[in-house]
Enzyme design. Structure first.
Site, PDB file in Angstrom:
ATOM      1  N   THR A  45       0.489  -1.836   5.640  1.00  0.00           N
ATOM      2  CA  THR A  45       1.296  -1.604   6.829  1.00  0.00           C
ATOM      3  C   THR A  45       0.816  -2.432   8.016  1.00  0.00           C
ATOM      4  O   THR A  45       1.626  -2.929   8.793  1.00  0.00           O
ATOM      5  CB  THR A  45       1.314  -0.098   7.157  1.00  0.00           C
ATOM      6  OG1 THR A  45       1.914   0.593   6.054  1.00  0.00           O
ATOM      7  CG2 THR A  45       2.095   0.201   8.414  1.00  0.00           C
TER       8      THR A  45
ATOM      9  N   HIS B 117      -8.888   6.009  11.249  1.00  0.00           N
ATOM     10  CA  HIS B 117      -8.215   4.797  10.779  1.00  0.00           C
ATOM     11  C   HIS B 117      -6.694   4.934  10.912  1.00  0.00           C
ATOM     12  O   HIS B 117      -6.008   3.995  11.341  1.00  0.00           O
ATOM     13  CB  HIS B 117      -8.614   4.528   9.319  1.00  0.00           C
ATOM     14  CG  HIS B 117      -8.025   3.299   8.727  1.00  0.00           C
ATOM     15  ND1 HIS B 117      -8.456   2.032   9.063  1.00  0.00           N
ATOM     16  CD2 HIS B 117      -7.039   3.137   7.806  1.00  0.00           C
ATOM     17  CE1 HIS B 117      -7.755   1.142   8.384  1.00  0.00           C
ATOM     18  NE2 HIS B 117      -6.889   1.792   7.612  1.00  0.00           N
TER      19      HIS B 117
ATOM     20  N   TRP C 249       0.857  -1.187   0.000  1.00  0.00           N
ATOM     21  CA  TRP C 249       0.000   0.000   0.000  1.00  0.00           C
ATOM     22  C   TRP C 249       0.892   1.235   0.000  1.00  0.00           C
ATOM     23  O   TRP C 249       1.891   1.263   0.714  1.00  0.00           O
ATOM     24  CB  TRP C 249      -0.904  -0.015   1.238  1.00  0.00           C
ATOM     25  CG  TRP C 249      -2.007   0.987   1.184  1.00  0.00           C
ATOM     26  CD1 TRP C 249      -2.033   2.203   1.788  1.00  0.00           C
ATOM     27  CD2 TRP C 249      -3.231   0.881   0.462  1.00  0.00           C
ATOM     28  NE1 TRP C 249      -3.196   2.858   1.503  1.00  0.00           N
ATOM     29  CE2 TRP C 249      -3.970   2.060   0.680  1.00  0.00           C
ATOM     30  CE3 TRP C 249      -3.791  -0.113  -0.351  1.00  0.00           C
ATOM     31  CZ2 TRP C 249      -5.215   2.291   0.132  1.00  0.00           C
ATOM     32  CZ3 TRP C 249      -5.031   0.113  -0.896  1.00  0.00           C
ATOM     33  CH2 TRP C 249      -5.735   1.304  -0.650  1.00  0.00           C
TER      34      TRP C 249
ATOM     35  N   PHE D  67      11.094  -0.403  13.144  1.00  0.00           N
ATOM     36  CA  PHE D  67       9.905   0.348  12.733  1.00  0.00           C
ATOM     37  C   PHE D  67      10.318   1.373  11.674  1.00  0.00           C
ATOM     38  O   PHE D  67      10.714   2.485  11.988  1.00  0.00           O
ATOM     39  CB  PHE D  67       9.300   1.042  13.960  1.00  0.00           C
ATOM     40  CG  PHE D  67       8.011   1.761  13.700  1.00  0.00           C
ATOM     41  CD1 PHE D  67       6.805   1.081  13.686  1.00  0.00           C
ATOM     42  CD2 PHE D  67       7.993   3.128  13.499  1.00  0.00           C
ATOM     43  CE1 PHE D  67       5.601   1.749  13.475  1.00  0.00           C
ATOM     44  CE2 PHE D  67       6.800   3.815  13.283  1.00  0.00           C
ATOM     45  CZ  PHE D  67       5.603   3.117  13.269  1.00  0.00           C
TER      46      PHE D  67
ATOM     47  N   GLU E 115      -0.170  -5.364   8.123  1.00  0.00           N
ATOM     48  CA  GLU E 115       0.320  -6.740   8.035  1.00  0.00           C
ATOM     49  C   GLU E 115       1.811  -6.890   8.349  1.00  0.00           C
ATOM     50  O   GLU E 115       2.330  -8.003   8.406  1.00  0.00           O
ATOM     51  CB  GLU E 115       0.022  -7.311   6.641  1.00  0.00           C
ATOM     52  CG  GLU E 115      -1.447  -7.575   6.387  1.00  0.00           C
ATOM     53  CD  GLU E 115      -2.283  -6.319   6.128  1.00  0.00           C
ATOM     54  OE1 GLU E 115      -3.486  -6.330   6.451  1.00  0.00           O
ATOM     55  OE2 GLU E 115      -1.723  -5.307   5.621  1.00  0.00           O
TER      56      GLU E 115
ATOM     57  N   GLU F  23      -9.195  11.312   6.516  1.00  0.00           N
ATOM     58  CA  GLU F  23     -10.274  12.045   7.171  1.00  0.00           C
ATOM     59  C   GLU F  23     -10.866  11.305   8.361  1.00  0.00           C
ATOM     60  O   GLU F  23     -11.696  11.862   9.079  1.00  0.00           O
ATOM     61  CB  GLU F  23     -11.368  12.339   6.147  1.00  0.00           C
ATOM     62  CG  GLU F  23     -10.887  13.243   5.028  1.00  0.00           C
ATOM     63  CD  GLU F  23     -11.951  13.468   3.969  1.00  0.00           C
ATOM     64  OE1 GLU F  23     -13.097  13.027   4.157  1.00  0.00           O
ATOM     65  OE2 GLU F  23     -11.628  14.098   2.958  1.00  0.00           O
ATOM     66  N   THR F  24     -10.454  10.057   8.580  1.00  0.00           N
ATOM     67  CA  THR F  24     -11.021   9.272   9.680  1.00  0.00           C
ATOM     68  C   THR F  24      -9.933   8.900  10.683  1.00  0.00           C
ATOM     69  O   THR F  24      -8.747   9.153  10.462  1.00  0.00           O
ATOM     70  CB  THR F  24     -11.676   7.982   9.145  1.00  0.00           C
ATOM     71  OG1 THR F  24     -10.637   7.115   8.668  1.00  0.00           O
ATOM     72  CG2 THR F  24     -12.675   8.286   8.047  1.00  0.00           C
TER      73      THR F  24
ATOM     74  N   CYS G 254       3.939   2.870   4.963  1.00  0.00           N
ATOM     75  CA  CYS G 254       3.591   4.284   4.920  1.00  0.00           C
ATOM     76  C   CYS G 254       2.096   4.429   5.174  1.00  0.00           C
ATOM     77  O   CYS G 254       1.281   3.841   4.455  1.00  0.00           O
ATOM     78  CB  CYS G 254       3.955   4.871   3.568  1.00  0.00           C
ATOM     79  SG  CYS G 254       3.476   6.596   3.382  1.00  0.00           S
TER      80      CYS G 254
END
Length: 163
Positions: free
Chosen positions: A65, A98, A31, A123, A67, A95-96, A90
Site C-alpha cells: 500500500t 506501523h 500485500w 483512495f 507504494e 500490534e505496532t 489494504c
C-alpha cells in the site's frame, strides 16, 4: 456504527456517468492479496460495466500500500492522457504504530499526487482493525471498496471533463 447494517456499494441513489470517454488506471497493492485482488476485480468490473473500454484501463501491481503513491505519480507522468487513477490497498491494524504511519503517509501522498497533476487520484484503501472487517469491505456484507473507488473515479473524471 452506521456501516454495520449498510452495503456501502449501493449506488441506487446517484447517477453514474458513462465511462466510455475515459481512460483510467488502477494501481493495486500485492500485500494482503486476497483482499486487494477482490478490490481490484470489483473496480475493474465496475469500470467495464459502466462503459470504460478494456483497452482504456491500465493496471499495475505494486508491492504494498505504501507504494501506491509513487505508482500513481508514475502512471500520471507516463500516461498523460489518464482521466483518473484508482489506488487499491489494504492495511490491517497490527500490534505496532506501523499501521498509523502507513495509512497517514498514503492518504497524504495520494492527495498530493492528485493536486500535483490536477487529476483525480482515488483512495481505495481499506484501513481495518482486523481481517474480517477487510473481507466484509472487499466483496462481503458491506460491499466492495473497489466498486466504490471505480464509481468515484468515474464521477470525478466526469466532473473534471465538465468544468
Amino acid at each position: 456504527m452506521a456501516t454495520q447494517l449498510k452495503n456501502l456499494s449501493d449506488f441506487s441513489h446517484t447517477t453514474i456517468p458513462n465511462g466510455s470517454p475515459f481512460k483510467i488506471a488502477i494501481a493495486v497493492a500485492e500485500w494482503n492479496a486476497e483482499i486487494t485482488g477482490s478490490l481490484y476485480n470489483g473496480a475493474l468490473q465496475t469500470l467495464i460495466n459502466n462503459g470504460v473500454l478494456a483497452e482504456n484501463i491500465v493496471s499495475i501491481a505494486v508491492p504494498g500500500t505504501f507504494e501506491l503513491t509513487s505508482a500513481a505519480d508514475i502512471l500520471l507522468q507516463k500516461h498523460q492522457d489518464l482521466d483518473a487513477v484508482i489506488c487499491l490497498g489494504c492495511v490491517i491494524q497490527g500490534e505496532t504504530r506501523h499501521f498509523d504511519f502507513i495509512c497517514d503517509a498514503v492518504a497524504q501522498g495520494i492527495t498530493q499526487v492528485s493536486i500535483k497533476y490536477s487529476k483525480p487520484v482515488i483512495f481505495g484503501v481499506l484501513t481495518t482493525n482486523d481481517q474480517q472487517q477487510a473481507i466484509d469491505r472487499a466483496g462481503g456484507k458491506h460491499g466492495n471498496k473497489g466498486d466504490e473507488a471505480a464509481i468515484t473515479a468515474l464521477k470525478m473524471a466526469e466532473l473534471v471533463a465538465t468544468i
